[in-house]
Each structure stands twice: as C-alpha cells, then as structure tokens.
Design a protein around this motif. Structure first.
Motif, mmCIF file in Angstrom:
data_model
loop_
_atom_site.group_PDB
_atom_site.id
_atom_site.type_symbol
_atom_site.label_atom_id
_atom_site.label_comp_id
_atom_site.label_asym_id
_atom_site.label_seq_id
_atom_site.Cartn_x
_atom_site.Cartn_y
_atom_site.Cartn_z
ATOM 1 N N LYS A 103 -8.876 3.549 -6.488
ATOM 2 C CA LYS A 103 -9.418 4.547 -5.558
ATOM 3 C C LYS A 103 -8.518 5.774 -5.505
ATOM 4 O O LYS A 103 -8.989 6.912 -5.559
ATOM 5 C CB LYS A 103 -9.580 3.932 -4.172
ATOM 6 C CG LYS A 103 -10.092 4.881 -3.088
ATOM 7 C CD LYS A 103 -10.189 4.161 -1.762
ATOM 8 C CE LYS A 103 -10.499 5.114 -0.617
ATOM 9 N NZ LYS A 103 -11.867 5.682 -0.709
ATOM 10 N N GLY A 104 -7.212 5.543 -5.408
ATOM 11 C CA GLY A 104 -6.276 6.656 -5.308
ATOM 12 C C GLY A 104 -6.238 7.514 -6.563
ATOM 13 O O GLY A 104 -6.055 8.737 -6.491
ATOM 14 N N ALA A 115 -7.104 -0.302 -4.281
ATOM 15 C CA ALA A 115 -6.436 0.867 -3.695
ATOM 16 C C ALA A 115 -5.894 1.802 -4.769
ATOM 17 O O ALA A 115 -5.992 3.029 -4.649
ATOM 18 C CB ALA A 115 -5.310 0.413 -2.765
ATOM 19 N N ASN A 146 0.525 4.218 -2.731
ATOM 20 C CA ASN A 146 0.344 5.625 -2.375
ATOM 21 C C ASN A 146 1.427 6.496 -3.003
ATOM 22 O O ASN A 146 1.148 7.616 -3.465
ATOM 23 C CB ASN A 146 0.343 5.784 -0.857
ATOM 24 C CG ASN A 146 -0.897 5.189 -0.210
ATOM 25 O OD1 ASN A 146 -1.945 5.075 -0.852
ATOM 26 N ND2 ASN A 146 -0.793 4.804 1.048
ATOM 27 N N LEU A 166 0.818 -1.210 0.000
ATOM 28 C CA LEU A 166 0.000 0.000 0.000
ATOM 29 C C LEU A 166 0.857 1.267 0.000
ATOM 30 O O LEU A 166 0.451 2.286 -0.585
ATOM 31 C CB LEU A 166 -0.951 -0.002 1.193
ATOM 32 C CG LEU A 166 -2.069 -1.049 1.155
ATOM 33 C CD1 LEU A 166 -2.925 -0.969 2.420
ATOM 34 C CD2 LEU A 166 -2.942 -0.877 -0.080
#
Length: 233
Positions: free
Chosen positions: A120-121, A117, A66, A62
């Motif tokens: 979404k990011g 993830a 990010n 993750l």
C-alpha cells in the motif's frame, strides 16, 4: 534508467537468492533485512553480483515499514518491483486449537499485514513506474501431509489480496501487476533444511520466481503453483 527492486527478507534463504538472481539480471536491489549486521553481511556478498543496497525493514513493525517507504520515495523513486518474500511459519506441527491468539497474531502480522502495508505504501511509486508486486506464498488448502495451521491461515489473506488487488487494478486501469508464486517445498531454515526428492534448493526456488518476472507474460491476479498451474480457490 536502472531497474530497481525491493526484496524483503533478503539477507538469507529464498530472498537472498532472489536478490542475487535479480542482480544478475541487471536490477539494482534493495536488500530488505531487519538486522543491521546480517543485512550488511548479505549486501557485502551480493555486491559481487551487482548494485545491492541495505534497506532496514522489519515487516512486523509498521513504523519500520513507514520509514522504509519514505526512504524509497526519497532515494529510489524508480522502484518498479516489490517482492514480498519475508515470512514466518509458526509451529508447523501444532494442531489448530493449541495455538494462542498471540501466536496467530504474530504470523498474521508478518505474513499478511506487513506485506499489505508495504504494498500500500509503495503503490504510488509502483503506479508511476508501471511496476510489479510479487507475493511469495503457499497453498492454503489443508492436506494430510501439510496441515500447518498458523502458516496457512496467515498466508490465505495474502492470496486473497493478490486476486482482489489484481481484479481492481484491471477494473481501474491501474498499470501495476500483482501475482503470487508458490514455489513448493524448499529447503530453508524455516523447515530445518528438509531434504527429499520433491524439495527444491533456494537457488531453484529463486529461479522459478524470477522467471515469472522475466517471461513477458501478464500474470496479474494470479496465484501460481510451482508447476505453472494456477490456484482455483
């Protein structure tokens, strides 16, 4: 403005060929790879076909996701296409109850949590650019000739995400299209480079997938079989 795409797991296999095809179609391509050396080698080869850039990205991490989202937001804010290609099958011959929880978690993290993830990011960027999310998936119905427990159980939520997000995008008038493509049997290192009359090359699989991007049709919320038919589950 140059069209920009991110392809995860693009240093080899289907992902590499998707990146190559997109470059040939005029896209700038961010080559998602978790290994610097393999990523550099892939980018060096892909630059023969267009504007390729390495994006270090481990979809099982993750923090890495990010960091990649941050880099894209800062430097590639025009991104309009995300191809969630990276995946692992786990042991495709073990029966379901023989798996450890840890083995199932590892496939789930790569095949669903990571794509979730990342999508979404990057969603604010994709909304701004009226973009597309493509999930590379597989059929999730166990069959006598394909009953890969960890693989199918980890891809099932990706297919649900595709249909659920697609429904919500439409309901909320969000200008993003999401769909999944199941290219069928493809000869890659994930299956030991299997062969057979029914097995596609990575080039054929990439052409099939990219054609859905270029056909001008609205595929939002669809999970599409290799023959163009739609999944009914």
């Amino acid at each position: 403005m140059t069209k920009t795409a991110l392809v995860t797991g693009a240093n080899k296999g289907i992902g590499y060929e998707i990146a190559k095809k997109l470059l040939e179609e005029g896209y700038r391509v961010l080559v998602g790879a978790r290994d610097q050396e393999r990523g550099d080698n892939a980018v060096a080869a892909l630059r023969a076909f267009g504007d390729a850039h390495l994006l270090l990205l481990d979809v099982a991490d993750l923090n890495s996701i990010n960091n990649a989202v941050g880099e894209i937001t800062r430097n590639f804010a025009e991104l309009s296409l995300l191809v969630n290609n990276a995946g692992i099958p786990g042991d495709m011959h073990k029966v379901g109850w023989e798996f450890t929880v840890e083995e199932l978690q590892s496939t789930y993290e790569v095949n669903f949590i990571g794509p979730f993830a990342l999508s979404k990011g990057l969603l604010p960027t994709l909304i701004a650019n009226k973009g597309i999310i493509i999930n590379i998936s597989i059929p999730i119905e166990p069959l006598p000739y394909f009953n890969a427990f960890s693989y199918t159980t980890s891809k099932a939520p990706l297919n649900v995400m595709t249909k659920s997000w697609g429904m919500s995008f439409e309901k909320e008038n969000i200008p993003v299209e999401i769909f999944a493509v199941m290219p069928g049997a493809v000869s890659t290192d994930l299956n030991g480079h299997m062969t057979g009359d029914f097995v596609k090359t990575t080039v054929q699989a990439a052409e099939l997938i990219v054609d859905f991007v270029l056909d001008g049709e609205n595929h939002n919320g669809q999970v599409i079989n290799y023959d163009g038919t739609l999944s009914v589950y």
